[in-house]
Design a protein around this motif. Structure first.
Motif, PDB file in Angstrom:
ATOM      1  N   ASN A   1       0.886  -1.168   0.000  1.00 19.92           N
ATOM      2  CA  ASN A   1       0.000   0.000   0.000  1.00 19.92           C
ATOM      3  C   ASN A   1       0.920   1.213   0.000  1.00 19.92           C
ATOM      4  OD1 ASN A   1      -2.496  -1.361   0.074  1.00 19.92           O
ATOM      5  ND2 ASN A   1      -2.167  -1.778   2.248  1.00 19.92           N
ATOM      6  N   MET A   2       0.987   1.884  -1.141  1.00 20.12           N
ATOM      7  CA  MET A   2       1.926   2.996  -1.299  1.00 20.12           C
ATOM      8  C   MET A   2       1.196   4.316  -1.135  1.00 20.12           C
ATOM      9  SD  MET A   2       4.479   1.539  -4.245  1.00 20.12           S
ATOM     10  CE  MET A   2       5.896   2.498  -3.674  1.00 20.12           C
ATOM     11  N   GLU A   3       1.726   5.127  -0.221  1.00 22.15           N
ATOM     12  CA  GLU A   3       1.135   6.432   0.078  1.00 22.15           C
ATOM     13  C   GLU A   3       1.721   7.508  -0.818  1.00 22.15           C
ATOM     14  OE1 GLU A   3       1.592   7.293   4.225  1.00 22.15           O
ATOM     15  OE2 GLU A   3       0.837   5.319   4.818  1.00 22.15           O
ATOM     16  N   ASP A   4       0.884   8.502  -1.114  1.00 23.71           N
ATOM     17  CA  ASP A   4       1.356   9.619  -1.923  1.00 23.71           C
ATOM     18  C   ASP A   4       2.223  10.540  -1.078  1.00 23.71           C
ATOM     19  OD1 ASP A   4       0.762  10.782  -4.732  1.00 23.71           O
ATOM     20  OD2 ASP A   4       0.823  12.511  -3.377  1.00 23.71           O
ATOM     21  N   PHE A   5       3.285  11.060  -1.686  1.00 25.44           N
ATOM     22  CA  PHE A   5       4.151  12.002  -0.995  1.00 25.44           C
ATOM     23  C   PHE A   5       4.491  13.138  -1.949  1.00 25.44           C
ATOM     24  CE2 PHE A   5       8.260  13.655   0.442  1.00 25.44           C
ATOM     25  CZ  PHE A   5       7.936  13.977   1.751  1.00 25.44           C
ATOM     26  N   ALA A   6       4.218  14.347  -1.539  1.00 21.20           N
ATOM     27  CA  ALA A   6       4.585  15.577  -2.251  1.00 21.20           C
ATOM     28  C   ALA A   6       4.009  15.667  -3.666  1.00 21.20           C
ATOM     29  CB  ALA A   6       6.098  15.734  -2.289  1.00 21.20           C
ATOM     30  N   LEU A   7       2.939  14.949  -3.930  1.00 25.22           N
ATOM     31  CA  LEU A   7       2.299  14.974  -5.252  1.00 25.22           C
ATOM     32  C   LEU A   7       3.273  14.657  -6.387  1.00 25.22           C
ATOM     33  CD1 LEU A   7       0.035  18.129  -4.791  1.00 25.22           C
ATOM     34  CD2 LEU A   7      -0.606  15.718  -4.542  1.00 25.22           C
ATOM     35  N   GLN A   8       4.271  13.788  -6.084  1.00 30.07           N
ATOM     36  CA  GLN A   8       5.241  13.422  -7.116  1.00 30.07           C
ATOM     37  C   GLN A   8       5.694  11.968  -7.029  1.00 30.07           C
ATOM     38  OE1 GLN A   8       8.186  16.395  -6.370  1.00 30.07           O
ATOM     39  NE2 GLN A   8       9.150  15.263  -4.709  1.00 30.07           N
ATOM     40  N   GLU A   9       5.323  11.296  -5.926  1.00 28.41           N
ATOM     41  CA  GLU A   9       5.812   9.935  -5.739  1.00 28.41           C
ATOM     42  C   GLU A   9       4.876   9.143  -4.835  1.00 28.41           C
ATOM     43  OE1 GLU A   9       9.093  10.323  -2.277  1.00 28.41           O
ATOM     44  OE2 GLU A   9       9.268  11.808  -3.895  1.00 28.41           O
ATOM     45  N   LYS A  10       4.987   7.816  -4.970  1.00 29.93           N
ATOM     46  CA  LYS A  10       4.319   6.889  -4.062  1.00 29.93           C
ATOM     47  C   LYS A  10       5.424   6.184  -3.291  1.00 29.93           C
ATOM     48  CE  LYS A  10       0.147   7.582  -5.710  1.00 29.93           C
ATOM     49  NZ  LYS A  10      -0.876   8.257  -4.971  1.00 29.93           N
ATOM     50  N   ILE A  11       5.201   5.970  -1.988  1.00 30.89           N
ATOM     51  CA  ILE A  11       6.247   5.418  -1.134  1.00 30.89           C
ATOM     52  C   ILE A  11       5.652   4.415  -0.143  1.00 30.89           C
ATOM     53  CG2 ILE A  11       6.091   7.362   0.466  1.00 30.89           C
ATOM     54  CD1 ILE A  11       9.163   7.058   0.875  1.00 30.89           C
ATOM     55  N   ALA A  12       6.411   3.334   0.107  1.00 26.99           N
ATOM     56  CA  ALA A  12       5.997   2.337   1.100  1.00 26.99           C
ATOM     57  C   ALA A  12       7.243   1.674   1.662  1.00 26.99           C
ATOM     58  CB  ALA A  12       5.085   1.289   0.474  1.00 26.99           C
ATOM     59  N   GLU A  13       7.143   1.291   2.930  1.00 25.87           N
ATOM     60  CA  GLU A  13       8.264   0.593   3.561  1.00 25.87           C
ATOM     61  C   GLU A  13       8.179  -0.891   3.229  1.00 25.87           C
ATOM     62  OE1 GLU A  13      10.457   0.033   7.881  1.00 25.87           O
ATOM     63  OE2 GLU A  13       8.647   1.267   7.743  1.00 25.87           O
ATOM     64  N   LEU A  14       9.299  -1.450   2.771  1.00 24.04           N
ATOM     65  CA  LEU A  14       9.370  -2.874   2.483  1.00 24.04           C
ATOM     66  C   LEU A  14       9.419  -3.647   3.794  1.00 24.04           C
ATOM     67  CD1 LEU A  14      11.917  -2.773  -0.470  1.00 24.04           C
ATOM     68  CD2 LEU A  14       9.442  -3.170  -0.600  1.00 24.04           C
ATOM     69  N   THR A  15       8.861  -4.842   3.797  1.00 19.62           N
ATOM     70  CA  THR A  15       8.778  -5.637   5.026  1.00 19.62           C
ATOM     71  C   THR A  15       9.929  -6.622   5.157  1.00 19.62           C
ATOM     72  OG1 THR A  15       7.393  -7.249   3.904  1.00 19.62           O
ATOM     73  CG2 THR A  15       6.270  -5.460   5.080  1.00 19.62           C
ATOM     74  N   PHE A  16      10.873  -6.591   4.251  1.00 16.37           N
ATOM     75  CA  PHE A  16      12.024  -7.493   4.298  1.00 16.37           C
ATOM     76  C   PHE A  16      13.309  -6.678   4.297  1.00 16.37           C
ATOM     77  CE2 PHE A  16      10.243  -7.159   0.026  1.00 16.37           C
ATOM     78  CZ  PHE A  16      11.323  -6.687  -0.714  1.00 16.37           C
ATOM     79  N   PRO A  17      14.375  -7.239   4.855  1.00 11.44           N
ATOM     80  CA  PRO A  17      15.639  -6.492   4.934  1.00 11.44           C
ATOM     81  C   PRO A  17      16.327  -6.406   3.575  1.00 11.44           C
ATOM     82  CG  PRO A  17      15.928  -8.691   5.830  1.00 11.44           C
ATOM     83  CD  PRO A  17      14.466  -8.553   5.506  1.00 11.44           C
ATOM     84  N   LEU A  18      17.030  -5.312   3.393  1.00 12.63           N
ATOM     85  CA  LEU A  18      17.814  -5.097   2.173  1.00 12.63           C
ATOM     86  C   LEU A  18      19.277  -4.919   2.539  1.00 12.63           C
ATOM     87  CD1 LEU A  18      15.478  -2.584   0.348  1.00 12.63           C
ATOM     88  CD2 LEU A  18      15.972  -4.915  -0.362  1.00 12.63           C
ATOM     89  N   PRO A  19      20.179  -5.288   1.642  1.00 15.97           N
ATOM     90  CA  PRO A  19      21.598  -5.038   1.910  1.00 15.97           C
ATOM     91  C   PRO A  19      21.887  -3.543   1.861  1.00 15.97           C
ATOM     92  CG  PRO A  19      21.302  -5.810  -0.326  1.00 15.97           C
ATOM     93  CD  PRO A  19      19.956  -5.897   0.344  1.00 15.97           C
TER      94      PRO A  19
END
Length: 176
Positions: free
Chosen positions: A93-111
């Motif tokens: 579920n990606m939230e709108d940010f600054a009327l230019q992008e969609k952003i969501a936190e991934l639930t798995f670790p990244l390097p």
């Protein structure tokens, strides 16, 4: 006074003569010049301009689905992108940010990965911001923030209207 001036001139004369001499005196050990076996340095690369992004190797494509609309993204060949592909399919579920992008936190670790500061963000760019936040940009704009590049949607026709306003549910899956 005349004696001090003579001694000073003599010392300067000796310093100048020994400094100009390219050869060592016979019998006095000096550091010998050895032939280098190292490869010559490559010519420096041309500096990148904002219109000339860094070249990135790419991996196979992925599918990004929202409602009944599909977009194909090309991923860069880096550890973060490879980890994301290994976790597919997943839905965010990606939230709108600054009327230019969609952003969501991934639930798995990244390097951990090297961030970049692209001068321009383009509609369709897919990046990581501040660790595990996946960002899908739907407008093109000048940038001053650091991101980990993950990939991009090549054909962004209809992307902004498909994402709409507010939160949107996106499903990410690997193309076979």
């Amino acid at each position: 006074m005349k004696g001090i001036l003579s001694v000073t001139l003599f010392v300067l004369f000796v310093i100048v003569l020994t400094g100009c001499s390219g050869n060592s005196a016979p019998g006095i050990s000096s550091v010998e010049r050895q032939e280098s076996t190292a490869e010559p340095l490559a010519a420096p690369a041309e500096p990148l301009t904002p219109e000339q992004p860094a070249a990135q190797a790419t991996m196979p494509t992925i599918n990004i689905k929202m409602a009944n609309i599909n977009f194909t993204a090309i991923l860069y060949d880096n550890e973060s992108a490879r980890t994301i592909v290994q976790e597919m399919p997943f839905t965010l579920n990606m939230e709108d940010f600054a009327l230019q992008e969609k952003i969501a936190e991934l639930t798995f670790p990244l390097p951990s990965a090297q961030t970049e500061t692209p001068a321009t963000i383009k509609a369709g760019d897919l990046s990581l911001w501040s660790g595990n936040n996946l960002v899908l940009f739907y407008t093109t704009f000048s940038n001053a923030y650091r991101y980990v590049p993950v990939g991009y949607i090549e054909d962004v026709t209809g992307l902004q209207s498909a994402l709409g306003n507010g939160t949107v549910t996106l499903t990410f899956s690997a193309n076979e």
